[in-house]
Enzyme design. Structure first.
Site, short mmCIF file in Angstrom:
data_model
loop_
_atom_site.label_atom_id
_atom_site.label_comp_id
_atom_site.label_asym_id
_atom_site.label_seq_id
_atom_site.Cartn_x
_atom_site.Cartn_y
_atom_site.Cartn_z
N ASP A 122 101.22 49.35 14.51
CA ASP A 122 101.37 50.57 13.72
C ASP A 122 100.00 51.26 13.60
OD1 ASP A 122 102.68 52.37 11.79
OD2 ASP A 122 101.45 51.33 10.32
N ASP B 255 99.10 54.26 10.87
CA ASP B 255 98.71 54.63 9.50
C ASP B 255 98.82 53.45 8.55
OD1 ASP B 255 98.43 57.56 10.00
OD2 ASP B 255 100.56 57.37 10.48
N GLU C 220 81.85 41.16 -7.25
CA GLU C 220 81.08 40.24 -8.08
C GLU C 220 80.10 39.44 -7.20
OE1 GLU C 220 83.34 38.08 -11.10
OE2 GLU C 220 85.08 39.32 -10.61
#
EC number: 3.1.3.102
Length: 379
Positions: A17, A19, A312
């Site tokens: 695919d 998008d 983090e």
């Protein structure tokens, strides 16, 4: 992530695919809709994304017009939206791991079909902004070339037909639920790479669910393996972020025994969207203290069930005092693993320390060590 026990045959080609799988179309679409809906007094907050991801352009437009009760018809919406979208098409970036994947398959002679719910012309326009991509695809199939778009299997069946392959020999790579449904209905094997956060439970029909294209292991499917992993790490295109250190959740030192240096997510929202959740590493610079090795997590921290995606970093040095408010610069140069949940706090802590060992060892390698002297870290 997960892989079902239903894997029976290996693959000889890939149907992929576009998008949300290879390019970050959703980000540009969201920006346009946010501005477009304002003129109707409406607010786009992204919650509708789940309803439109993987649908044909007409289906997606219909959903937006109906759900937001817009005073226009679907064709009127499209006539206004698509010029705006076309003007922003050059800003649609490839997703991490996309360029690596399709060029690797091309290099090893693996037939690849680009199979999308977009129209053929739209597909051609999008990939024209990514140098060398068109040549990587043996076949391109758009939704306007078949009777029905995904979740109907038509697009993948047509792609397999043009490649002269049995669908059972094809591996589909998809980000959306309709795409996964289409792949399974076509009789292919399917890897799901969910484009929406915290939605992996919707992809149980896929043969495998992975966090991002960085995590794909082609050898599982009988395809040529990547050879670019180094000491259990994957080199990535370096990216830079920085800002003043702020107080975080307060659990790094107190709960985990691991002091992290937190940055405001508002300052690098685009980077958070572009990069998949996982554990990364690189170099951290504090102008008054020097440059240090660093390992960091990006994501939702499923053990603590974060409400927002965060970064983090853990600076691998024993500091004798806090440095809140100081400017922290990071260069992220490599990837270790996808984000994961843990059954206990002890297992989470053990894995974090394992990540530290991997990062410390890798950063001594010349391919990573060279970034320590980057002037961005201390300017």
């Amino acid at each position: 992530m997960s892989m079902s026990n239903s894997l029976k045959k290996l693959s000889s080609c890939v149907l992929i695919d576009l998008d949300g799988t290879l390019i970050n179309t959703d980000g540009v679409v969201g920006d346009i809709l946010r501005k477009y809906l304002c003129k109707y007094g409406k607010q786009w907050d992204g919650r509708e994304s789940l309803k439109i991801v993987g649908k044909t352009p007409v289906e997606a437009a219909t959903t937006i017009v109906e759900d937001y009760e817009l005073p226009c018809k679907v064709d009127e919406f499209n006539s206004e939206f698509y010029p705006l979208f076309s003007a922003q098409m050059d800003k649609i970036k490839s997703l991490p791991g996309a360029n690596r994947l399709i060029r690797h398959l091309k290099c090893h002679g693996v037939p690849v079909a680009l199979a999308s719910n977009s129209s053929r012309a739209n597909i051609e326009s999008k990939i024209s902004y990514h140098e060398g991509w068109k040549e990587c695809f043996s076949v391109i199939v758009g939704s306007d070339e078949v009777s029905k778009g995904k979740p109907s299997p038509d697009i993948f069946l047509e792609a397999a037909k043009r490649l002269k392959k049995d669908p059972a020999d094809c591996l589909v790579i998809e980000d959306s639920v309709p795409g996964v449904m289409a792949g399974k209905a076509a009789g292919t094997k399917v890897i799901a790479v969910p484009s929406l956060p915290k939605q992996t439970h919707l992809y149980t029909s896929a043969d495998e669910v992975i966090n991002s294209l960085l995590d794909i292991r082609l050898e599982k499917w009988g395809l040529p393996p990547f050879q670019d992993w180094i000491e259990n790490t994957l080199p990535i295109d370096p990216w830079h972020i920085g800002g003043p250190v702020i107080k975080g959740f307060g659990r790094g030192s107190k709960v985990l025994g691991i002091p992290t240096a937190n940055l405001s997510t508002k300052d690098y929202a685009d980077e958070l969207v572009e990069h998949p959740s996982g554990v990364y590493f690189g170099w951290a610079g504090l102008a008054k203290r020097g440059v240090f090795k660093m390992v960091m997590s990006i994501g939702w921290n499923p053990y603590f069930n974060n409400k927002e995606k965060t970064i983090e970093p853990w600076l691998l040095h024993d500091f004798t005092e806090d440095f809140y408010g100081e400017e922290l610069r990071l260069i992220i140069v490599g990837y270790i693993r996808p984000e994961a949940n843990f059954s206990s706090l002890e297992s989470l802590i053990a894995k974090i320390h394992e990540d530290r060992e991997v990062a410390e060892k890798a950063l001594d390698l010349p391919s990573y060590a060279k970034f320590k002297g980057d002037p961005y870290l201390t300017k």
